[in-house]
Each structure stands twice: as structure tokens, then as C-alpha cells.
Scaffold this active site. Sequence first.
Site: not given
Length: 246
Positions: A13, A15, A22, A124, A142, A180, A182, A208, A220, A225
Site C-alpha cells: 500500500d 499511504d 499524502r 477518478r 487535514r 476522504s 472511496d 496499514d 489483507y 495473500t
Amino acid sequence: MAAKIPGVIALFDVDGTLTAPRKEATPELLDFIRELRKVVTIGVVGGSDLSKISEQLGKTVTNDYDYCFSENGLVAHKDGKSIGIQSLKLHLGDDKLKELINFTLHYIADLDIPIKRGTFIEFRNGMLNVSPIGRNCSQEERDEFERYDKVQNIRPKMVAELRERFAHLNLTFSIGGQISFDVFPKGWDKTYCLQYLEDFSEIHFFGDKTYEGGNDYEIYESPKTIGHSVTSPDDTVAKCKALFMS
């Protein structure tokens, strides 16, 4: 130089795993990744688009990793070359997309939070990124919103409302980062990238946000995996050294 461990990939991953949220990766981290690549195949999978991942990991990110998956793997690169792309607009169609965006903007407009800035919805290629405070807030704002959200549950409440309202669209709502969440079709989480890694017998994933609802949870927990939950880039380095370099 010793050959790479065959059939094994370390998949990261971005971030909170390779970088602070970020922020750009440190030179030390980038050096470590270069060394690790001599030992195992490496890949990166982030929810952000390629331009944002490039800001954090460097403009040559698609060449610095054997696999680079942006937008959860909906945009996929191998050895610097594009190997796949998927589009939310084609999948949902403009009418359903407009309904979802309109409702979300109304919800945010009625939200009573201490501050709001701009860019509440980022469209996106394969997902919508929704931010109640707005993505172009400062780092200080933030941090402040993240603390506020932990107490007031702004994002979890908003996600619950959208999930109920748009159940018919079969969407996943995934909270990630500080400000945020998604929105994407079910199955378009980070496990989407695993279809490109079927030749590997061991896929070690490092992330994380591995708790339920976090944007690393599905990959995860995937039976495909071996999941490693990390707390910071330093923790990622320590775990990789123990696994692959000891």
C-alpha cells in the site's frame, strides 16, 4: 548478486505504509525499496490515481516497481508498460453516476462541520473519492478533520447513509487516508489487482488500514495473500528485513 526469490512478490500500500499520509517517501525508504527489489519482485497498490502516487513515490514509479497498480489496480502497469484499465463511467453509466454525485453533494452541503474547503468529489478513472471537508484543505486542516472525524464519525455516518441509499448500485464504500473515502463497484477494491499476480505462489501484502472498512481490508484478508499489518514506513522496512533479508 543473488537471484530474486522465485514466485514471491512483496506488494505495498502507499499511504501509511511506504509514506506518511499524502507525503513523499523519504530518500531512505526509496533506497531500501531499491535494495529489496534485488531480493524479491515488488509491487505497489494505491487507491489514488497514478499522478498522486507519482507525487509520493517519484515520477518513475512505474519503472521503480515491477508492478504498479493505481486506483486499486484498475489502472495497471508491469515493467513500466500499461497492462490494463477499467472505467467507472462505462460500468455505471452517466445517469446512475449523476444520481450518486448529486445526492453526495447535497449531503455535504447540509453537513455541519467546522470548516469546508473545495474539491468535495474527485472523479477518478475507476472510483469517486469523496471528502466532506474538501481535498484542497491544508495539512493542518487535514489533521484537525481527522481528529474531529474520530470523535464525530462524520465519514462512517455518511458512508452508512450512502450505502443504504444506493444499495441497488452494488457499490463498496471504503474509508482511507485522513479526510476522504472511496466509492467503487463491489470487487473493485485492492483485490482487483490480484488477477495480474496469479503466477506468484506467495503474495505478501503490506498495509496499514487492514481493519474492516479500511481500504486494505479486503486484500489483507484475501486467501490469495499473506497479509502484514503495519503502522508506519519504518515498521514496513523492519517487517520486510525480517522476512526477506535476514
